[in-house]
Structures are given as C-alpha cells and as structure tokens.
Design a protein around this motif. Structure first.
Motif, PDB file in Angstrom:
ATOM      1  N   HIS A 133       0.851  -1.187   0.000  1.00 40.33           N
ATOM      2  CA  HIS A 133       0.000   0.000   0.000  1.00 40.33           C
ATOM      3  C   HIS A 133       0.892   1.243   0.000  1.00 40.33           C
ATOM      4  N   GLU A 134       0.934   1.892  -1.131  1.00 36.42           N
ATOM      5  CA  GLU A 134       1.823   3.046  -1.316  1.00 36.42           C
ATOM      6  C   GLU A 134       1.087   4.053  -2.203  1.00 36.42           C
ATOM      7  N   PRO A 135       0.187   4.841  -1.562  1.00 33.11           N
ATOM      8  CA  PRO A 135      -0.668   5.740  -2.345  1.00 33.11           C
ATOM      9  C   PRO A 135       0.143   6.832  -3.032  1.00 33.11           C
ATOM     10  N   PHE A 136      -0.115   7.029  -4.276  1.00 32.25           N
ATOM     11  CA  PHE A 136       0.543   8.088  -5.036  1.00 32.25           C
ATOM     12  C   PHE A 136      -0.069   8.081  -6.436  1.00 32.25           C
ATOM     13  N   SER A 137      -0.028   9.221  -7.077  1.00 33.36           N
ATOM     14  CA  SER A 137      -0.485   9.277  -8.465  1.00 33.36           C
ATOM     15  C   SER A 137       0.750   9.083  -9.346  1.00 33.36           C
ATOM     16  N   TYR A 138       1.110   7.827  -9.527  1.00 33.81           N
ATOM     17  CA  TYR A 138       2.365   7.471 -10.189  1.00 33.81           C
ATOM     18  C   TYR A 138       2.411   7.872 -11.667  1.00 33.81           C
ATOM     19  N   ASP A 139       3.595   8.243 -12.129  1.00 32.86           N
ATOM     20  CA  ASP A 139       3.824   8.502 -13.548  1.00 32.86           C
ATOM     21  C   ASP A 139       4.198   7.163 -14.195  1.00 32.86           C
ATOM     22  N   ILE A 140       3.179   6.487 -14.709  1.00 24.56           N
ATOM     23  CA  ILE A 140       3.376   5.129 -15.244  1.00 24.56           C
ATOM     24  C   ILE A 140       4.290   5.138 -16.469  1.00 24.56           C
ATOM     25  N   ASN A 141       4.151   6.190 -17.299  1.00 26.19           N
ATOM     26  CA  ASN A 141       5.007   6.251 -18.485  1.00 26.19           C
ATOM     27  C   ASN A 141       6.477   6.372 -18.124  1.00 26.19           C
ATOM     28  N   ALA A 142       6.775   7.150 -17.095  1.00 26.37           N
ATOM     29  CA  ALA A 142       8.173   7.268 -16.645  1.00 26.37           C
ATOM     30  C   ALA A 142       8.664   5.914 -16.128  1.00 26.37           C
ATOM     31  N   MET A 143       7.811   5.203 -15.423  1.00 22.67           N
ATOM     32  CA  MET A 143       8.196   3.882 -14.908  1.00 22.67           C
ATOM     33  C   MET A 143       8.488   2.917 -16.052  1.00 22.67           C
ATOM     34  N   LYS A 144       7.637   2.986 -17.097  1.00 23.93           N
ATOM     35  CA  LYS A 144       7.847   2.115 -18.269  1.00 23.93           C
ATOM     36  C   LYS A 144       9.158   2.462 -18.963  1.00 23.93           C
TER      37      LYS A 144
END
Lengths: 247, 247
Positions: A133-144
C-alpha cells in the motif's frame, strides 16, 4: 524410481518462506510442510527440490518443485490426498511425472515475478496481504521508460541486497510489463535468474521513478555504478508473487 | 446539524454482516462497529443509516451510509481518525457532507452487486474468502443468454428466499454482465432494488444454466411461476460483493 513435478500455489502471508528450516525449528516453512505431508502419504522420507527459495511473505501462483519416490501410488491419488492434507494457504495445482533427470532448480530457463502496488488513499481491505500500500499518483510512463534500461543482459550488482554465493551478478531480464488497472499497479518481471532481493529493489527503484524522485535515465547510471546504495529501497515482500517458472 | 455520507469498504468474512445487533449481543456487526467508533470520536450517540443490509459474509467495495451530527470536527479529521480506529477489514474510502434530506436507503436509485466464482479444479488460495469455489467448464454463452431473460421489470418472487416485508416483489434489473478471466467468472448485476437473497438465487440459477442442467429459456418459465422452488439454489455469501450504490 519416479520423478514427480509439482506446481504449487501458496499464500506467503501464512508461512515462513519456502526454504527448509529443519526439525529443530518450531515453525515450519512451505518446503517443510510439503515434505512432511508427502513423506507421510507415501511412507518414505521425501526430499523436495524447489525451483528456488521465496522469502517469508512472498506468494506463489505457480512455484515448481520435484521429488523422487519409489511409491507406486497413482498421480491422481497423490494429487487429491495431498490437497486434502495440506493446510489452507497451500495448494498443489498440477502434478506430472517427468524424466528422471529433471531438476526444478537447475533446469529452470526463466522465472516471472509479479509485484502489486495498491495506490488507493486508503488501503484496499481485500489486498492488504497481497499488495504494497503506497498511495501516489504514479507517472506510469516514466516507470515504463525506466524499465527499458533494465531489460537485457546487465550486471545487476546495484540491484542485489548483499554479496551472495552467485559466481556472477550478470543476469538477463527478458521483459518488464507495467500495468495499472483501477487502483492497482502490477509490475511483471521475467528473467533468466534473479539475485537476492533483486525484484524488490527493482520495484523500489521504479517506485522512485514513478514518484518523480528519480529520472528514467538514472537507471543506466545505477546499473553502471554496481553500487547497491544508488538504487531504490528494498520494498516489502507483501506484494511479491512468483508467477511462473519456465523450463 | 450536519449530514455526513460515508463510502465504506469491508471484508465480510471478518464480521457478522451489516445490520445492527444491539449491545446485548456479544459479537458485533459492521454497523455496530461504525456507530461505536464514530460516537466515541464525535462525543455523541450516532446512528448510521446504511443503503441496505448485507448478510454475514457479504463483502462491500462501496457500501454507502450517512449519519447526522452536531460535531464541528472537519471532514478530513473524521476521515483520518476514523480510519485509524477501525479494525482491519473495514475502511472508509470517501466522506462528504450532503444535504440534510439525504437518506442512504430511501434515496438509492440503483445498486450493483458482483459475484465471483472460482472455476479452478483446486481452489485459488488467494480468493478462498472472496469467491465461490465451484469447478466446472461453464458454458458462458448460455449463462449470458439466460441472463437476458432476467433483465427488465419482472416479478422476482421465484428469486426471493421467503415472503418478506416488501410490498411488492416486482423489481427492475437494468443490466447483467458476465465475464470470465482466467479461472474466475464475475457476474455483475445492477437493479433498482433486490429481494432477500435475490442475487444469490439468480447466480445459483445461472450456475445451473452454465452447467447445462437448465436451459436459458427456462428462466422465463421460472419467473412466470413465481415459485421459489423452480429457481436454482441460494449460493454462499462468500463470493458476493456490494459494488456500487447510485443516487
């Protein structure tokens, strides 16, 4: 002498990891539980060989193990009786007889791990034991983008928790898939082998990228440094699943 | 006097259903737990109104409830403090102040329930408490065809467990979606209201169709008979989730 291959599903939150702990130890590992149940069923001392250990808390959709036996009991009977005797949280999902040379660990060509992150503000009550459980509005594109630097053959020493027995810290990562569905991110990592804590450190590093605390291209520098201190934290085992072992 | 609306997620396997059981009762319902925690937090006796009861074992992704209070505590504070004090398995996922006339039960326009069926030969260890384990190679198309007879305005008396207080057994089912992903079937049913055990009997009937023990067109006859005996069994609450309440 038969060589029997098992596919095993387990809820890691209920047991002390995969690895044999021995009879002097009060609590039991998943390997201990399987060996005791199979030995009792077949009436002989059985040693099982797993595809690899999983730490305490790590789950498995499909761990692979094999064992040798002189028993003539049919596979269907072993399958059914064993599933009845195993505790809640461990299931045999497949059983088959394999060539006598088959070895779950040495013959594994690749493994796929999956890591689940619950991004909701308040933890999903249904995945408390199955996702970080790690709430955040993640930048999925940066992760990819960051994940692409990890794919291929690299020296992953910066992504290993400690010096270990492995002769080399070079591994091949075949693919990394990152998907977000509703409030859960799933990171699936396939490779020819993994160093100690490697998946959990890779995920910890991708989380930093997703939070904007690290840039995708920093991954290249971290790999080259071969220094554990430059990578992200080792995330909890709670969200980690061994998903598949290929032979 | 403020009227506060809560969105609540709970793991039904851990509690005795939604409905207030009263203080003389040893164990507690979800409503009891919420009322005690909110009353303690706000320093006044709080009664909460749910959108409807859920039976023991039924889960909720988003149950809705409201309560009236004279407290001046900010919503963010209530949200955070309440989530800290609630037991594992119950979370408040949203909080808002609503018009003083808002009533969680009377104002509900529709509800969506979702039912999960684990079709694996050996139960998935991760969904043991969240899906009905009923292995079979279901005919999903037949189930979908059957579900179409249930959509629309009908007298659902054949799909209710007992005579109840409802003035009428006529309800409108707006949609039924049936999806199979890997080894899990998910049946999502949206309607303007549901009779006692109605979702569980509908699912029990659709399971018979999926197993070929009943034909899709039999549904029409069952509805017309208005006789509970003609429908399928009431399946366990283990796989049932209250997914959404619309106003």
């Amino acid at each position: 002498m038969k060589n029997i291959k098992l596919t095993i599903m387990y809820d890691g939150s209920r047991f002390l990891g995969w690895q044999r702990l021995g009879s002097e130890h009060g609590e039991k590992s998943i390997q201990d539980i399987l060996e005791q149940n199979i030995s009792k069923l077949l009436g002989e001392a059985i040693k099982i060989i797993g595809s690899g250990r999983t730490d305490t808390g790590v789950h498995a959709f499909a761990q692979i193990a094999n064992f040798h036996t002189r028993s003539t009991m049919g596979l269907e009977d072993i399958f059914r009786t064993l599933n009845h005797s195993l505790p809640e949280g461990i299931s045999i999902t497949d059983i088959e007889e394999v060539q006598k040379e088959f070895h779950s660990r040495y013959d594994a060509k690749s493994k796929t791990y999956e890591y689940h992150i619950d991004t909701r503000e308040v933890a999903n009550v249904f995945t408390r034991k199955y996702a970080l459980h790690e709430p955040f509005s993640y930048d999925i594109n940066a992760m990819k983008e960051a994940s692409r630097y990890l794919i291929g053959e690299h020296d992953f020493q910066a992504f290993a928790s400690r010096m270990n027995d492995d002769r080399t810290t070079i591994r091949i990562i075949e693919s990394i898939d990152i998907d977000k569905e509703e409030d859960e991110i799933r990171i699936s990592i396939k490779g020819n082998g993994f160093l100690y804590h490697m998946v959990r450190i890779m995920v910890g590093t991708l989380i930093l990228v997703g939070k904007g605390k690290m840039k995708p291209e920093d991954i290249k520098r971290i790999l080259e440094s071969r220094n554990r201190k430059n990578a992200g934290p080792t995330v909890s085992s709670v969200g980690l699943f061994l998903k598949r072992v290929e032979y």
